[in-house]
Write a protein that holds these residues in place. Structure first.
Motif, short mmCIF file in Angstrom:
data_model
loop_
_atom_site.label_atom_id
_atom_site.label_comp_id
_atom_site.label_asym_id
_atom_site.label_seq_id
_atom_site.Cartn_x
_atom_site.Cartn_y
_atom_site.Cartn_z
N VAL A 83 16.29 90.37 2.52
CA VAL A 83 15.57 89.48 1.62
C VAL A 83 16.43 89.23 0.39
CG1 VAL A 83 13.50 89.23 0.22
CG2 VAL A 83 13.39 90.41 2.41
N LYS A 84 16.51 87.99 -0.02
CA LYS A 84 17.29 87.62 -1.20
C LYS A 84 16.39 87.74 -2.42
CE LYS A 84 20.31 83.89 -2.73
NZ LYS A 84 20.76 82.53 -2.45
N LYS A 85 16.84 88.53 -3.44
CA LYS A 85 16.04 88.76 -4.63
C LYS A 85 16.87 88.47 -5.87
CE LYS A 85 13.24 92.15 -6.99
NZ LYS A 85 12.73 93.50 -7.02
N LEU A 86 16.23 87.83 -6.86
CA LEU A 86 16.90 87.49 -8.10
C LEU A 86 16.71 88.64 -9.10
CD1 LEU A 86 18.40 85.38 -9.83
CD2 LEU A 86 16.17 84.48 -10.48
N LEU A 87 17.81 89.16 -9.65
CA LEU A 87 17.74 90.21 -10.66
C LEU A 87 17.75 89.58 -12.05
CD1 LEU A 87 20.19 92.93 -9.33
CD2 LEU A 87 17.71 92.89 -9.20
N HIS A 88 16.93 90.15 -12.94
CA HIS A 88 16.83 89.67 -14.31
C HIS A 88 17.30 90.77 -15.26
CE1 HIS A 88 14.45 86.13 -13.18
NE2 HIS A 88 13.85 86.92 -12.31
N ASP A 89 17.79 90.37 -16.42
CA ASP A 89 18.15 91.36 -17.43
C ASP A 89 16.91 91.74 -18.23
OD1 ASP A 89 17.71 89.22 -19.11
OD2 ASP A 89 19.78 89.04 -19.79
N ASP A 90 17.09 92.53 -19.29
CA ASP A 90 15.97 93.02 -20.08
C ASP A 90 15.23 91.90 -20.80
OD1 ASP A 90 16.60 95.55 -19.30
OD2 ASP A 90 17.77 96.03 -21.08
N PHE A 91 15.86 90.76 -20.99
CA PHE A 91 15.23 89.65 -21.71
C PHE A 91 14.65 88.61 -20.77
CE2 PHE A 91 18.67 91.37 -24.33
CZ PHE A 91 17.94 91.80 -25.43
N GLY A 92 14.69 88.87 -19.45
CA GLY A 92 14.12 87.96 -18.48
C GLY A 92 15.06 86.87 -18.01
N GLU A 93 16.30 86.94 -18.42
CA GLU A 93 17.28 85.94 -17.99
C GLU A 93 17.82 86.32 -16.61
OE1 GLU A 93 18.17 83.16 -19.68
OE2 GLU A 93 16.62 83.69 -21.14
N PRO A 94 18.01 85.34 -15.72
CA PRO A 94 18.55 85.66 -14.40
C PRO A 94 20.00 86.12 -14.51
CG PRO A 94 18.28 83.30 -14.67
CD PRO A 94 17.69 83.92 -15.87
N VAL A 95 20.31 87.20 -13.74
CA VAL A 95 21.66 87.76 -13.77
C VAL A 95 22.41 87.41 -12.49
CG1 VAL A 95 23.01 89.87 -13.93
CG2 VAL A 95 20.92 89.64 -15.26
N ARG A 96 21.84 87.79 -11.33
CA ARG A 96 22.51 87.53 -10.06
C ARG A 96 21.51 87.70 -8.91
NH1 ARG A 96 24.54 92.81 -11.25
NH2 ARG A 96 23.74 94.30 -9.73
N TRP A 97 21.91 87.20 -7.78
CA TRP A 97 21.14 87.37 -6.55
C TRP A 97 21.67 88.57 -5.79
CZ3 TRP A 97 16.85 84.59 -5.44
CH2 TRP A 97 16.67 83.41 -6.12
N VAL A 98 20.76 89.36 -5.19
CA VAL A 98 21.16 90.47 -4.34
C VAL A 98 20.39 90.40 -3.03
CG1 VAL A 98 21.81 92.02 -6.22
CG2 VAL A 98 19.46 92.03 -5.39
N TRP A 99 20.98 90.95 -1.99
CA TRP A 99 20.31 91.01 -0.68
C TRP A 99 19.76 92.41 -0.50
CZ3 TRP A 99 19.34 86.89 2.29
CH2 TRP A 99 20.05 85.72 2.02
N LEU A 100 18.44 92.52 -0.22
CA LEU A 100 17.79 93.81 -0.02
C LEU A 100 17.42 93.95 1.44
CD1 LEU A 100 15.35 93.84 -3.06
CD2 LEU A 100 17.57 94.93 -2.88
N GLU A 101 17.74 95.11 2.01
CA GLU A 101 17.36 95.42 3.39
C GLU A 101 16.34 96.54 3.35
OE1 GLU A 101 20.51 96.01 6.14
OE2 GLU A 101 21.81 94.57 5.13
#
Length: 102
Positions: A83-101
């Protein structure tokens, strides 16, 4: 499929029926709240006076259904996809996409 009537249409039909009933000389009685249509000491109708009905035994049909249930192969589940998930920093800004298994 037959379209269902809306509440407004049903309400209008009932209003028309009441209006026609009153126009033909019908009369509506006003009753006090809590008044019932049956006597207080009158017993409720009971239908236990009917003769006993013979029932059809279904044991053979139930056994046939159970036998058919056992013949099915168990379903093989497909492996879960990442599953592709978007990671956010502490301020809610998008940082990067990661793949979770999972």
């Amino acid at each position: 499929m037959k379209p269902t009537k809306t509440k407004a249409q049903v309400r209008k039909e009932i209003g028309n029926q009441v209006r026609d009933f009153l126009a033909e000389g019908g009369k509506v009685e006003q009753l006090q709240p809590g008044v019932s249509g049956r006597d207080i000491n009158q017993a409720l109708p009971v239908t236990f006076n009917q003769p006993k009905v013979k029932r059809t035994p279904l044991l053979e049909e139930i056994k046939a259904l159970d036998a058919r249930k056992g013949k099915h192969q168990p379903k093989v589940l497909a492996p879960k996809k990442p599953v592709k998930k978007l990671l956010h920093d502490d301020f809610g800004e998008p940082v990067r996409w990661v793949w979770l298994e999972d």
